[in-house]
Design a protein around this motif. Structure first.
Motif, PDB file in Angstrom:
ATOM      1  N   GLU A 100       3.409 -20.883  39.155  1.00 25.41           N
ATOM      2  CA  GLU A 100       4.542 -20.093  39.655  1.00 25.41           C
ATOM      3  C   GLU A 100       4.143 -19.340  40.913  1.00 25.41           C
ATOM      4  OE1 GLU A 100       7.853 -19.400  38.866  1.00 25.41           O
ATOM      5  OE2 GLU A 100       7.669 -21.227  37.689  1.00 25.41           O
ATOM      6  N   ALA A 101       2.927 -18.755  40.919  1.00 28.74           N
ATOM      7  CA  ALA A 101       2.460 -18.004  42.080  1.00 28.74           C
ATOM      8  C   ALA A 101       2.303 -18.917  43.284  1.00 28.74           C
ATOM      9  CB  ALA A 101       1.144 -17.312  41.765  1.00 28.74           C
ATOM     10  N   ILE A 102       1.794 -20.121  43.084  1.00 35.23           N
ATOM     11  CA  ILE A 102       1.586 -21.039  44.206  1.00 35.23           C
ATOM     12  C   ILE A 102       2.913 -21.606  44.690  1.00 35.23           C
ATOM     13  CG2 ILE A 102       0.571 -23.282  44.831  1.00 35.23           C
ATOM     14  CD1 ILE A 102      -1.785 -22.537  42.962  1.00 35.23           C
ATOM     15  N   THR A 103       3.774 -22.056  43.782  1.00 35.64           N
ATOM     16  CA  THR A 103       5.001 -22.732  44.206  1.00 35.64           C
ATOM     17  C   THR A 103       6.083 -21.758  44.656  1.00 35.64           C
ATOM     18  OG1 THR A 103       5.789 -22.789  41.926  1.00 35.64           O
ATOM     19  CG2 THR A 103       4.627 -24.743  42.744  1.00 35.64           C
ATOM     20  N   ARG A 104       6.375 -20.782  43.859  1.00 39.15           N
ATOM     21  CA  ARG A 104       7.504 -19.903  44.172  1.00 39.15           C
ATOM     22  C   ARG A 104       7.132 -18.812  45.170  1.00 39.15           C
ATOM     23  NH1 ARG A 104      10.716 -16.008  40.256  1.00 39.15           N
ATOM     24  NH2 ARG A 104       8.585 -15.455  39.803  1.00 39.15           N
ATOM     25  N   LEU A 105       5.953 -18.211  45.030  1.00 40.68           N
ATOM     26  CA  LEU A 105       5.574 -17.093  45.882  1.00 40.68           C
ATOM     27  C   LEU A 105       4.704 -17.511  47.065  1.00 40.68           C
ATOM     28  CD1 LEU A 105       4.785 -14.518  43.086  1.00 40.68           C
ATOM     29  CD2 LEU A 105       6.871 -14.692  44.422  1.00 40.68           C
ATOM     30  N   GLY A 106       4.230 -18.736  47.078  1.00 42.74           N
ATOM     31  CA  GLY A 106       3.421 -19.220  48.190  1.00 42.74           C
ATOM     32  C   GLY A 106       2.038 -18.620  48.230  1.00 42.74           C
ATOM     33  N   MET A 107       1.509 -18.231  47.121  1.00 46.21           N
ATOM     34  CA  MET A 107       0.171 -17.643  47.079  1.00 46.21           C
ATOM     35  C   MET A 107      -0.869 -18.751  47.033  1.00 46.21           C
ATOM     36  SD  MET A 107       0.842 -14.614  44.350  1.00 46.21           S
ATOM     37  CE  MET A 107      -0.165 -13.302  44.884  1.00 46.21           C
ATOM     38  N   GLN A 108      -2.111 -18.414  47.372  1.00 44.37           N
ATOM     39  CA  GLN A 108      -3.212 -19.363  47.297  1.00 44.37           C
ATOM     40  C   GLN A 108      -4.457 -18.624  46.842  1.00 44.37           C
ATOM     41  OE1 GLN A 108      -3.589 -20.998  51.170  1.00 44.37           O
ATOM     42  NE2 GLN A 108      -4.023 -19.045  52.150  1.00 44.37           N
ATOM     43  N   ARG A 109      -5.454 -19.389  46.417  1.00 47.64           N
ATOM     44  CA  ARG A 109      -6.700 -18.792  45.941  1.00 47.64           C
ATOM     45  C   ARG A 109      -7.430 -18.188  47.137  1.00 47.64           C
ATOM     46  NH1 ARG A 109      -8.454 -18.731  40.999  1.00 47.64           N
ATOM     47  NH2 ARG A 109      -7.506 -20.129  39.531  1.00 47.64           N
TER      48      ARG A 109
END
Length: 154
Positions: free
Chosen positions: A103-112
């Protein structure tokens, strides 16, 4: 009967024949109760009893009313507590780290974070406490004052 009287030749008749016997009259003392005071006193007593009974019944009705309110609020509390438990269960069920990461990667565009963004802290041995020697501190006011003095001198 005829009874001669001394010193006289006349006969004296017995009393029952010519006179009615004297009745002894007893004087009866009539005690009158004061009706006004008695009625007022009993009226006051009756009014006091009625007021006390009314107060007692009124207080019992308030107690019953408050008990009903408590039961109603207890029911509402139980309902809300059940909702909280259901929401907590739903949160725990949806708390999957892989789901959160996607969810963080797809919806919010976050990355490690990269290695350059990672900051390491050296904690050393500063996460422990040393107990003071209690034998040295005999006067707590001196130790308190010494502690304040040490705070300002550092």
């Amino acid at each position: 009967m005829h009874v001669p009287t001394y010193g006289s030749s006349a006969y004296q008749y017995d009393r029952p024949y010519y006179e009615a016997p004297k009745k002894t009259v007893r004087k009866v003392r009539v005690v009158r109760k004061k009706k006004g005071k008695l009625r007022i006193g009993s009226g006051v007593l009756l009014a006091t009893a009625v007021v006390l009974a009314f107060c007692l019944i009124f207080r019992y009705s308030q107690i019953i009313e408050k008990a009903a309110t408590v039961r109603k609020l207890q029911g509402e509390l139980d309902t809300i507590h059940a909702q909280i438990v259901a929401k907590q269960f739903e949160i725990d069920r949806n708390l999957d780290l892989k789901t959160i990461e996607t969810e963080a990667i797809t919806r919010l565009g976050m990355q490690r974070p990269t290695k350059a963004q990672t900051v390491y802290l050296n904690m050393g041995r500063e996460d422990y406490v040393e107990a003071p020697n209690l034998a040295e501190e005999k006067n707590p006011l001196k130790s308190f004052a010494q502690g304040i003095k040490d705070c300002f001198h550092k």
